[in-house]
Design a protein around this motif. Structure first.
Motif, PDB file in Angstrom:
ATOM      1  N   THR A 113      47.438  43.219  53.692  1.00 16.78           N
ATOM      2  CA  THR A 113      47.194  42.625  52.161  1.00 16.78           C
ATOM      3  C   THR A 113      47.366  43.827  51.270  1.00 16.78           C
ATOM      4  OG1 THR A 113      45.886  40.693  53.037  1.00 16.78           O
ATOM      5  CG2 THR A 113      45.635  41.610  50.524  1.00 16.78           C
ATOM      6  N   VAL A 114      48.323  43.722  50.387  1.00 17.36           N
ATOM      7  CA  VAL A 114      48.595  44.738  49.326  1.00 17.36           C
ATOM      8  C   VAL A 114      48.355  44.110  47.907  1.00 17.36           C
ATOM      9  CG1 VAL A 114      50.290  46.347  48.639  1.00 17.36           C
ATOM     10  CG2 VAL A 114      50.179  45.848  50.842  1.00 17.36           C
ATOM     11  N   ASN A 115      47.463  44.836  46.941  1.00 18.20           N
ATOM     12  CA  ASN A 115      47.197  44.496  45.874  1.00 18.20           C
ATOM     13  C   ASN A 115      47.645  45.485  44.716  1.00 18.20           C
ATOM     14  OD1 ASN A 115      45.927  41.959  46.881  1.00 18.20           O
ATOM     15  ND2 ASN A 115      44.430  43.514  47.627  1.00 18.20           N
ATOM     16  N   LEU A 116      47.929  44.812  43.422  1.00 18.09           N
ATOM     17  CA  LEU A 116      48.001  45.669  42.206  1.00 18.09           C
ATOM     18  C   LEU A 116      46.966  45.159  41.236  1.00 18.09           C
ATOM     19  CD1 LEU A 116      49.435  47.912  40.337  1.00 18.09           C
ATOM     20  CD2 LEU A 116      50.700  45.815  39.656  1.00 18.09           C
ATOM     21  N   THR A 117      46.204  46.097  40.670  1.00 14.75           N
ATOM     22  CA  THR A 117      44.870  45.901  39.647  1.00 14.75           C
ATOM     23  C   THR A 117      45.044  46.686  38.622  1.00 14.75           C
ATOM     24  OG1 THR A 117      43.423  47.234  41.002  1.00 14.75           O
ATOM     25  CG2 THR A 117      43.378  44.862  41.755  1.00 14.75           C
ATOM     26  N   LEU A 118      44.575  46.034  37.456  1.00 10.01           N
ATOM     27  CA  LEU A 118      44.953  46.535  36.246  1.00 10.01           C
ATOM     28  C   LEU A 118      43.515  46.764  35.529  1.00 10.01           C
ATOM     29  CD1 LEU A 118      47.827  44.775  34.485  1.00 10.01           C
ATOM     30  CD2 LEU A 118      47.812  46.655  36.027  1.00 10.01           C
ATOM     31  N   PRO A 119      43.163  47.801  34.863  1.00 13.75           N
ATOM     32  CA  PRO A 119      41.565  47.898  34.585  1.00 13.75           C
ATOM     33  C   PRO A 119      41.353  47.171  33.201  1.00 13.75           C
ATOM     34  CG  PRO A 119      42.988  49.767  33.866  1.00 13.75           C
ATOM     35  CD  PRO A 119      44.006  49.008  34.671  1.00 13.75           C
ATOM     36  N   ASP A 120      40.292  46.611  32.906  1.00  8.24           N
ATOM     37  CA  ASP A 120      39.899  45.844  31.886  1.00  8.24           C
ATOM     38  C   ASP A 120      38.410  46.028  31.464  1.00  8.24           C
ATOM     39  OD1 ASP A 120      39.941  44.379  29.535  1.00  8.24           O
ATOM     40  OD2 ASP A 120      39.597  42.439  30.559  1.00  8.24           O
ATOM     41  N   GLY A 121      38.091  47.168  30.943  1.00  8.36           N
ATOM     42  CA  GLY A 121      36.998  47.889  30.804  1.00  8.36           C
ATOM     43  C   GLY A 121      36.215  48.140  31.841  1.00  8.36           C
ATOM     44  N   ALA A 122      35.037  47.521  32.286  1.00  7.07           N
ATOM     45  CA  ALA A 122      34.215  47.680  33.401  1.00  7.07           C
ATOM     46  C   ALA A 122      34.394  47.132  34.797  1.00  7.07           C
ATOM     47  CB  ALA A 122      32.721  47.888  33.275  1.00  7.07           C
ATOM     48  N   ASP A 123      35.682  46.008  34.563  1.00  3.29           N
ATOM     49  CA  ASP A 123      36.224  45.283  35.461  1.00  3.29           C
ATOM     50  C   ASP A 123      37.712  45.719  35.903  1.00  3.29           C
ATOM     51  OD1 ASP A 123      34.029  43.825  35.425  1.00  3.29           O
ATOM     52  OD2 ASP A 123      34.997  42.209  33.910  1.00  3.29           O
ATOM     53  N   ILE A 124      38.133  45.115  37.013  1.00  4.58           N
ATOM     54  CA  ILE A 124      39.656  45.164  37.587  1.00  4.58           C
ATOM     55  C   ILE A 124      40.137  43.653  37.540  1.00  4.58           C
ATOM     56  CG2 ILE A 124      39.705  47.478  38.535  1.00  4.58           C
ATOM     57  CD1 ILE A 124      39.346  45.515  41.161  1.00  4.58           C
ATOM     58  N   VAL A 125      41.428  43.494  37.183  1.00  8.21           N
ATOM     59  CA  VAL A 125      42.084  42.091  37.564  1.00  8.21           C
ATOM     60  C   VAL A 125      43.203  42.239  38.285  1.00  8.21           C
ATOM     61  CG1 VAL A 125      43.294  40.250  35.997  1.00  8.21           C
ATOM     62  CG2 VAL A 125      41.292  41.470  35.148  1.00  8.21           C
ATOM     63  N   PHE A 126      43.336  41.566  39.200  1.00  6.46           N
ATOM     64  CA  PHE A 126      44.471  41.274  40.066  1.00  6.46           C
ATOM     65  C   PHE A 126      45.665  40.889  39.495  1.00  6.46           C
ATOM     66  CE2 PHE A 126      40.920  41.737  42.930  1.00  6.46           C
ATOM     67  CZ  PHE A 126      41.683  42.312  43.940  1.00  6.46           C
ATOM     68  N   ALA A 127      46.675  41.915  39.478  1.00  8.30           N
ATOM     69  CA  ALA A 127      48.073  41.455  38.629  1.00  8.30           C
ATOM     70  C   ALA A 127      49.222  40.992  39.878  1.00  8.30           C
ATOM     71  CB  ALA A 127      48.550  42.548  37.957  1.00  8.30           C
ATOM     72  N   ALA A 128      49.080  41.395  40.735  1.00  6.60           N
ATOM     73  CA  ALA A 128      50.072  41.183  42.173  1.00  6.60           C
ATOM     74  C   ALA A 128      49.230  41.160  43.371  1.00  6.60           C
ATOM     75  CB  ALA A 128      51.212  42.080  41.907  1.00  6.60           C
TER      76      ALA A 128
END
Length: 267
Positions: A113-128
Motif C-alpha cells: 500500500t502506497v499513499n500520498l498525504t498532504l499537511p493541514d495544520g497538525a493533521d495529514i490528509v490522504f490525497a492519493a
C-alpha cells in the motif's frame, strides 16, 4: 470570540464573513459515514439552526445538485456532484500531479500500500492511495484525516519544519494514545523528528492502527517547505519493523526526493 450555536464564527468576528455560506457548508459537513442520510430535524440539530432555516438550506443545496432528497422518506444525502470539488482539487494540486507516476511505480514494484498525504495544520490528509492486495484495513480512503504526530507521513512532514515550528504545532495538538504503542510525549516526539531529519524518513509502528507498520519521506517544495509525504504501509503479520525500515526506507526517500526535484516554483 463570538460563535453561533454550532460553534461557527459570526460576523462580529469578521465583517467579510458571509454567515449563510458558512452554514451551507456546515449542512454539507453534517453528512459522514455515520450519518449517510439525515432528515430536517437532524440537520437542524447538527448545524445549530432552526428547522425553517434547515429547510431553506437543504432546498437550495438540493437545487444546486449537492444534496439528494428521497421523494418518499424526505431524507437528504450527499449527491455525486459533491465529489466534483474533490476532483477539481486533485486535478489542480501540483504535489498530487507530480507524485502520481512515482506512487504508481512504487505500488507496482512493491505490491504494498502506497499513499500520498498532504499537511493541514497538525493533521495529514490522504490525497492519493494505492491499495495492496495484502491490506486488510480498508477504512482509509482519499480524504481521510489523521493526526500528524503518530503517523509516519505526519512525522516526516514535521521533521522538515524548524524544531520550533514543529514543537509549536505539536503543542497545540491533542496528543492522545490511540494504541499501547503511541508515542505522545512532546520531548520523545521531538527526538524522533530529529532522527527522521537526519536519515531522511520517518517511521511509526502500530501507533494509530494496531499492527500497522509505516515508513514515509517528505516532499519538499522549492522554498524548502514540506508539502506532502509518500509512505508505504505494511502489516506486522508480514514484516518486522526492522525489515520494513530496511526495505522501504530507501524507496520512499528516493521517490520523495524525485518528486521534490520536479516540483514547480511556488506561485
Amino acid at each position: 470570540m463570538k460563535t453561533d450555536p454550532a460553534g461557527t464564527p459570526t460576523e462580529v468576528d469578521d465583517k467579510l464573513l458571509v454567515n449563510s455560506v458558512v452554514k451551507a457548508f456546515r449542512v454539507l459537513e453534517a453528512f459522514d459515514n455515520a450519518n449517510r442520510s439525515l432528515n430536517l430535524a437532524q440537520i437542524s440539530a447538527s448545524v445549530g439552526i432552526d428547522k425553517s432555516a434547515a429547510q431553506r438550506f437543504t432546498h437550495t443545496l438540493n437545487k444546486l445538485g449537492y444534496l439528494h432528497k428521497d421523494p418518499v422518506s424526505k431524507r437528504f444525502e450527499l449527491s455525486l456532484k459533491s465529489l466534483e470539488m474533490a476532483r477539481h482539487f486533485i486535478r489542480a494540486n501540483p504535489v498530487i500531479n507530480q507524485a502520481m507516476p512515482y506512487l504508481l511505480h512504487l505500488s507496482r514494484t512493491t505490491e504494498e500500500t502506497v499513499n500520498l498525504t498532504l499537511p493541514d495544520g497538525a493533521d495529514i490528509v490522504f490525497a492519493a492511495r494505492f491499495m495492496s492486495r495484502h491490506m486488510l484495513n480498508t477504512d482509509v480512503v482519499v480524504g481521510t484525516r489523521m493526526p500528524a504526530f503518530c503517523t509516519a507521513p505526519g512525522r516526516a512532514i514535521l521533521s522538515r519544519l524548524s524544531p520550533g515550528e514543529a514543537r509549536q504545532l505539536l503543542g497545540g495538538a491533542p496528543l492522545q494514545a490511540f494504541t499501547a504503542h503511541t508515542v505522545h510525549n512532546i520531548d520523545d516526539l521531538m527526538r524522533r523528528l530529529e532522527t527522521a531529519r537526519e536519515i531522511g524518513y520517518a517511521t511509526a509502528w502500530g501507533e494509530f492502527f494496531p499492527g500497522d507498520l509505516s515508513v514515509a519521506s517528505a516532499i519538499i517544495d522549492k522554498d524548502g517547505r514540506p508539502v506532502g509525504a509518500i509512505n508505504i504501509g505494511v502489516s506486522n503479520a508480514r514484516y518486522t519493523p526492522e525489515k520494513a525500515e530496511e526495505i522501504f526506507g530507501p524507496l520512499v526517500t528516493a521517490a520523495a526526493r524525485s518528486v521534490s526535484q520536479g516540483m514547480p516554483p511556488p506561485v
